[in-house]
Write an enzyme that holds these catalytic residues in place. Structure first.
Site, PDB file in Angstrom:
ATOM      1  N   GLU A  12      36.611 -26.972  57.831  1.00  0.00           N
ATOM      2  CA  GLU A  12      36.730 -28.394  57.474  1.00  0.00           C
ATOM      3  C   GLU A  12      38.191 -28.804  57.286  1.00  0.00           C
ATOM      4  O   GLU A  12      38.477 -29.769  56.593  1.00  0.00           O
ATOM      5  CB  GLU A  12      35.906 -28.694  56.216  1.00  0.00           C
ATOM      6  CG  GLU A  12      36.135 -27.743  55.058  1.00  0.00           C
ATOM      7  CD  GLU A  12      35.182 -27.998  53.899  1.00  0.00           C
ATOM      8  OE1 GLU A  12      34.466 -29.011  53.918  1.00  0.00           O
ATOM      9  OE2 GLU A  12      35.164 -27.181  52.964  1.00  0.00           O
ATOM     10  N   HIS A  21      30.923 -29.429  44.397  1.00  0.00           N
ATOM     11  CA  HIS A  21      31.017 -30.863  44.110  1.00  0.00           C
ATOM     12  C   HIS A  21      30.015 -31.301  43.045  1.00  0.00           C
ATOM     13  O   HIS A  21      29.449 -32.402  43.131  1.00  0.00           O
ATOM     14  CB  HIS A  21      30.785 -31.668  45.385  1.00  0.00           C
ATOM     15  CG  HIS A  21      31.863 -31.499  46.409  1.00  0.00           C
ATOM     16  ND1 HIS A  21      33.181 -31.794  46.167  1.00  0.00           N
ATOM     17  CD2 HIS A  21      31.814 -31.055  47.690  1.00  0.00           C
ATOM     18  CE1 HIS A  21      33.900 -31.551  47.246  1.00  0.00           C
ATOM     19  NE2 HIS A  21      33.100 -31.097  48.185  1.00  0.00           N
ATOM     20  N   ASP A  24      35.193 -33.804  55.656  1.00  0.00           N
ATOM     21  CA  ASP A  24      36.570 -33.397  55.382  1.00  0.00           C
ATOM     22  C   ASP A  24      37.358 -33.169  56.662  1.00  0.00           C
ATOM     23  O   ASP A  24      38.552 -33.482  56.736  1.00  0.00           O
ATOM     24  CB  ASP A  24      36.582 -32.123  54.535  1.00  0.00           C
ATOM     25  CG  ASP A  24      36.269 -32.394  53.076  1.00  0.00           C
ATOM     26  OD1 ASP A  24      36.431 -33.546  52.648  1.00  0.00           O
ATOM     27  OD2 ASP A  24      35.876 -31.456  52.360  1.00  0.00           O
TER      28      ASP A  24
END
Length: 263
Positions: A159, A54, A185
């Site tokens: 997740e 990310h 998530d």
């Protein structure tokens, strides 16, 4: 003391988890310089993980931070974008002590992560010679490989609903050291985005904890940095690794708090 069997390379994170001691980690997404290693050390974090999923983090910066962490006894992990074996090898060759793989959804994916991190016979990682984790000591190839493989960590993130459904199979994979629950998530996948206290999310945590305890794997929790009450609850249930938050939220929170002091 038998120096042939005594490891030269220590992984403090792995050692603490094996003793049942909690480990608190700081995620790095913003800071590109080695200063963050000293900040994490001074703040009392036992580990950091550099988030290359990310962020636009460059590999060179990640490697420099990993080396600085290793010198301080702060275990550096890297969250890779996916199961790209050549990229994972580069991350490990740069100085990481392990990887975190997001969104693992099958035992085959978990095995692929292990193969990318480990050398033969367990894996397919190419031998690169003297390693930064060993301070570039010139050692026999077999000893270097043995040292790196025994110290490296493979962390599979749970997740998604698909990953949760086969979590027992993932936990059973040889070479996987930890399952890390990504609450953000996972809660979204279950239909309760951001509701980390929802009973269904809690049931998911318990399912991962049970799988890890059955197969002797460490349990990590993430996405609960704003809920220390839940963190304490899961630590009491057996979790060992806590991802507390990232440098962006830490800086933003401290900056906002400081500004409010001046009306």
């Amino acid at each position: 003391m038998n120096t042939e069997t005594t490891p030269l390379l220590r992984n403090p994170l792995k050692e603490k988890l094996s003793k049942g001691e909690p480990v608190f980690s700081m995620t790095v997404r913003l800071v590109r310089t080695i200063d963050i290693a000293s900040i994490a050390y001074t703040a009392g974090f036992e580990s950091i993980y550099i988030d290359m999923e990310h962020s636009s983090f460059p590999l060179e910066s990640a490697g420099q931070i990993c080396m600085a962490c290793n010198a301080l006894g702060v275990t550096p992990l890297v969250r890779v974008p996916g199961l790209d074996a050549p990229f994972i090898a580069k991350v490990m060759d740069a100085g990481a002590m392990g990887i975190i793989v997001p969104g693992v959804q099958s035992a085959d994916e978990a095995r692929a992560a292990v193969r990318a991190v480990k050398h033969a016979p367990m894996g397919i990682r190419s031998f690169s010679g003297a390693a930064p984790q060993l301070n570039y000591q010139s050692l026999p190839a077999d000893k270097t490989i043995r040292e790196l493989d025994q110290a490296s960590l493979v962390v599979a993130m749970i997740e998604s609903r698909a990953g949760l459904e086969v979590v027992d199979d993932i936990a059973a994979v040889e070479g996987v050291d930890m399952l890390l629950v990504g609450a953000s998530d996972l809660s979204a996948e279950l239909g309760f985005a951001g509701q980390v206290e929802h009973p269904e999310v809690h049931k998911a945590f318990l399912r991962v904890i049970e799988a890890c305890q059955t197969h002797g794997k460490a349990i990590g929790i993430g996405g609960l940095g704003g809920r220390p009450d839940l963190v304490r609850q899961y630590l009491e249930l057996g979790a060992g690794f806590v991802s507390t938050g990232n440098d962006i939220t830490f800086l933003s929170g401290a900056a906002s708090q400081k500004r409010k002091q001046f009306v």
